[in-house]
Scaffold this motif. Structure first.
Motif, PDB file in Angstrom:
ATOM      1  N   GLN A  98      46.650  55.106  49.769  1.00 63.27           N
ATOM      2  CA  GLN A  98      45.586  54.107  49.686  1.00 63.27           C
ATOM      3  C   GLN A  98      46.152  52.731  49.354  1.00 63.27           C
ATOM      4  N   ILE A  99      47.034  52.689  48.379  1.00 60.58           N
ATOM      5  CA  ILE A  99      47.650  51.417  47.979  1.00 60.58           C
ATOM      6  C   ILE A  99      48.453  50.826  49.135  1.00 60.58           C
ATOM      7  N   ALA A 100      49.178  51.687  49.853  1.00 59.43           N
ATOM      8  CA  ALA A 100      49.965  51.220  50.991  1.00 59.43           C
ATOM      9  C   ALA A 100      49.068  50.691  52.111  1.00 59.43           C
ATOM     10  N   THR A 101      47.930  51.354  52.336  1.00 57.53           N
ATOM     11  CA  THR A 101      46.992  50.908  53.371  1.00 57.53           C
ATOM     12  C   THR A 101      46.453  49.527  53.050  1.00 57.53           C
ATOM     13  N   ILE A 102      46.022  49.325  51.815  1.00 54.98           N
ATOM     14  CA  ILE A 102      45.503  48.018  51.408  1.00 54.98           C
ATOM     15  C   ILE A 102      46.602  46.966  51.478  1.00 54.98           C
ATOM     16  N   SER A 103      47.785  47.312  51.010  1.00 56.90           N
ATOM     17  CA  SER A 103      48.900  46.362  50.999  1.00 56.90           C
ATOM     18  C   SER A 103      49.353  45.977  52.401  1.00 56.90           C
ATOM     19  N   SER A 104      49.106  46.836  53.382  1.00 52.82           N
ATOM     20  CA  SER A 104      49.534  46.537  54.755  1.00 52.82           C
ATOM     21  C   SER A 104      48.841  45.297  55.312  1.00 52.82           C
ATOM     22  N   PHE A 105      47.723  44.903  54.709  1.00 60.38           N
ATOM     23  CA  PHE A 105      46.999  43.716  55.171  1.00 60.38           C
ATOM     24  C   PHE A 105      47.416  42.447  54.430  1.00 60.38           C
ATOM     25  N   SER A 106      48.189  42.589  53.355  1.00 65.08           N
ATOM     26  CA  SER A 106      48.665  41.426  52.581  1.00 65.08           C
ATOM     27  C   SER A 106      47.529  40.444  52.310  1.00 65.08           C
ATOM     28  N   CYS A 107      46.487  40.908  51.653  1.00 66.36           N
ATOM     29  CA  CYS A 107      45.288  40.098  51.426  1.00 66.36           C
ATOM     30  C   CYS A 107      45.568  38.879  50.543  1.00 66.36           C
ATOM     31  N   ASP A 108      44.991  37.758  50.931  1.00 64.77           N
ATOM     32  CA  ASP A 108      45.046  36.575  50.075  1.00 64.77           C
ATOM     33  C   ASP A 108      44.129  36.764  48.873  1.00 64.77           C
ATOM     34  N   ILE A 111      38.481  41.378  46.554  1.00 64.69           N
ATOM     35  CA  ILE A 111      37.313  41.388  45.677  1.00 64.69           C
ATOM     36  C   ILE A 111      37.003  42.822  45.254  1.00 64.69           C
ATOM     37  N   LEU A 112      36.834  43.015  43.952  1.00 61.89           N
ATOM     38  CA  LEU A 112      36.544  44.343  43.417  1.00 61.89           C
ATOM     39  C   LEU A 112      35.050  44.498  43.172  1.00 61.89           C
ATOM     40  N   SER A 113      34.492  45.591  43.622  1.00 63.62           N
ATOM     41  CA  SER A 113      33.049  45.836  43.498  1.00 63.62           C
ATOM     42  C   SER A 113      32.691  46.629  42.254  1.00 63.62           C
ATOM     43  N   ASP A 114      33.620  46.772  41.332  1.00 61.93           N
ATOM     44  CA  ASP A 114      33.367  47.518  40.100  1.00 61.93           C
ATOM     45  C   ASP A 114      34.200  46.917  38.982  1.00 61.93           C
ATOM     46  N   ALA A 115      33.735  47.077  37.746  1.00 56.77           N
ATOM     47  CA  ALA A 115      34.397  46.442  36.608  1.00 56.77           C
ATOM     48  C   ALA A 115      35.293  47.390  35.813  1.00 56.77           C
ATOM     49  N   LYS A 116      35.433  48.628  36.248  1.00 61.77           N
ATOM     50  CA  LYS A 116      36.227  49.590  35.489  1.00 61.77           C
ATOM     51  C   LYS A 116      37.698  49.179  35.429  1.00 61.77           C
ATOM     52  N   SER A 117      38.301  49.369  34.270  1.00 59.10           N
ATOM     53  CA  SER A 117      39.709  49.004  34.086  1.00 59.10           C
ATOM     54  C   SER A 117      40.619  49.795  35.025  1.00 59.10           C
ATOM     55  N   ALA A 118      40.308  51.078  35.225  1.00 62.27           N
ATOM     56  CA  ALA A 118      41.119  51.901  36.121  1.00 62.27           C
ATOM     57  C   ALA A 118      41.080  51.379  37.547  1.00 62.27           C
ATOM     58  N   PHE A 119      39.940  50.848  37.938  1.00 60.96           N
ATOM     59  CA  PHE A 119      39.777  50.270  39.275  1.00 60.96           C
ATOM     60  C   PHE A 119      40.645  49.021  39.413  1.00 60.96           C
ATOM     61  N   ALA A 125      47.934  47.319  41.787  1.00 57.21           N
ATOM     62  CA  ALA A 125      49.086  48.025  42.342  1.00 57.21           C
ATOM     63  C   ALA A 125      49.322  47.656  43.803  1.00 57.21           C
ATOM     64  N   THR A 126      48.359  46.976  44.427  1.00 54.81           N
ATOM     65  CA  THR A 126      48.532  46.482  45.790  1.00 54.81           C
ATOM     66  C   THR A 126      49.256  45.141  45.745  1.00 54.81           C
ATOM     67  N   ARG A 130      45.595  37.484  45.119  1.00 53.13           N
ATOM     68  CA  ARG A 130      44.609  37.242  44.067  1.00 53.13           C
ATOM     69  C   ARG A 130      43.616  38.393  44.051  1.00 53.13           C
ATOM     70  N   VAL A 131      43.334  38.899  42.865  1.00 53.06           N
ATOM     71  CA  VAL A 131      42.345  39.957  42.688  1.00 53.06           C
ATOM     72  C   VAL A 131      41.172  39.361  41.919  1.00 53.06           C
ATOM     73  N   LEU A 132      39.995  39.361  42.531  1.00 51.90           N
ATOM     74  CA  LEU A 132      38.797  38.774  41.931  1.00 51.90           C
ATOM     75  C   LEU A 132      37.941  39.888  41.340  1.00 51.90           C
ATOM     76  N   CYS A 133      37.639  39.779  40.046  1.00 47.62           N
ATOM     77  CA  CYS A 133      37.001  40.896  39.360  1.00 47.62           C
ATOM     78  C   CYS A 133      36.265  40.429  38.108  1.00 47.62           C
ATOM     79  N   ALA A 134      35.539  41.367  37.500  1.00 43.84           N
ATOM     80  CA  ALA A 134      34.900  41.096  36.213  1.00 43.84           C
ATOM     81  C   ALA A 134      35.979  41.001  35.140  1.00 43.84           C
TER      82      ALA A 134
END
Length: 219
Positions: A98-108, A111-119, A125-126, A130-134
């Motif tokens: 999953q991490i490799a799939t997301i990283s393959s797009f090299s996102c600028d 956006i995270l749709s949940d506020a959990k720390s584990a999320f 890990a990608t 920039r990671v936009l989150c609560a």
């Protein structure tokens, strides 16, 4: 159909952004609530829009022309309740995929749709720039995280979930968002884009729930 306003901002003058939207929930209601934020991203910013979701997400948005890539990354490995070493080890290969799939797009932006720390740990890990989150404690220690103080400011406490997601969208370019957001026909266009067969099933579910509610049966 054109989804983006033609006037570029300085931030986006060079090339289109790669923006990812990371889905956390497999619940129907939450996946419906993502619609406005997902549509606004494409309408506001010159970008390649990638939605990383699950089978519910891909079913609900399979016909959405404003999504460039709609990807089912399978179960939420960050929410595995079994913390035993054996269980964690068994899910490690899928998590890495999953991490490799997301990283393959090299996102600028991601956006995270949940506020959990584990999320958030999963997202960090990608290789997203920039990671936009609560705002959580862990996010304050992450240089790549850009946070929204939904727990410390009163205005967010009564704000609908879908509007909080729009505030995360705003963080990409606040000036552009403020200038154009009221010109976007969110109510008309920010909706589900499922196949007719899936849409029929969704309509039946909501019709059943509404009938129970208005009929006095409760939930």
């Amino acid at each position: 159909m054109s989804f983006c306003f033609s006037k570029p901002s300085k931030l986006h003058a060079q090339k289109p952004l790669k923006i990812g939207f990371l889905v956390a929930s497999i619940e129907l209601g939450s996946n419906v609530a993502y619609a406005k934020a997902i549509y606004a991203l494409k309408a506001l910013y010159p970008c390649k829009l990638i939605v990383f979701g699950n089978t519910i997400t891909t079913a609900l948005y399979s016909q959405a022309k404003h999504i460039d890539h709609l990807i089912d990354i399978a179960i939420n490995t960050w929410q595995i309740t079994d913390k035993s070493p054996t269980a964690q080890k068994s899910y490690a290969p899928l998590r890495a995929k999953q991490i490799a799939t997301i990283s393959s797009f090299s996102c600028d932006y991601l956006i995270l749709s949940d506020a959990k720390s584990a999320f958030l740990r999963f997202a960090l890990a990608t290789n997203a720039k920039r990671v936009l989150c609560a705002r959580k404690f862990i996010s304050l220690l992450a240089p790549r995280a850009r946070t929204l103080p939904i727990y410390s400011k009163s205005k967010y406490k009564s704000m609908p979930f879908e509007h909080i997601l729009l505030h995360l969208v705003r963080m990409i370019d606040t000036a552009r968002y403020d200038e154009y957001i009221h010109s976007i026909p969110l109510l008309a266009n920010a909706r589900l884009h499922a196949s007719p067969k899936v849409q029929e099933k969704i309509d039946k579910i909501f019709t059943y729930k509404n009938a129970r509610y208005w009929g006095g049966g409760g939930y």
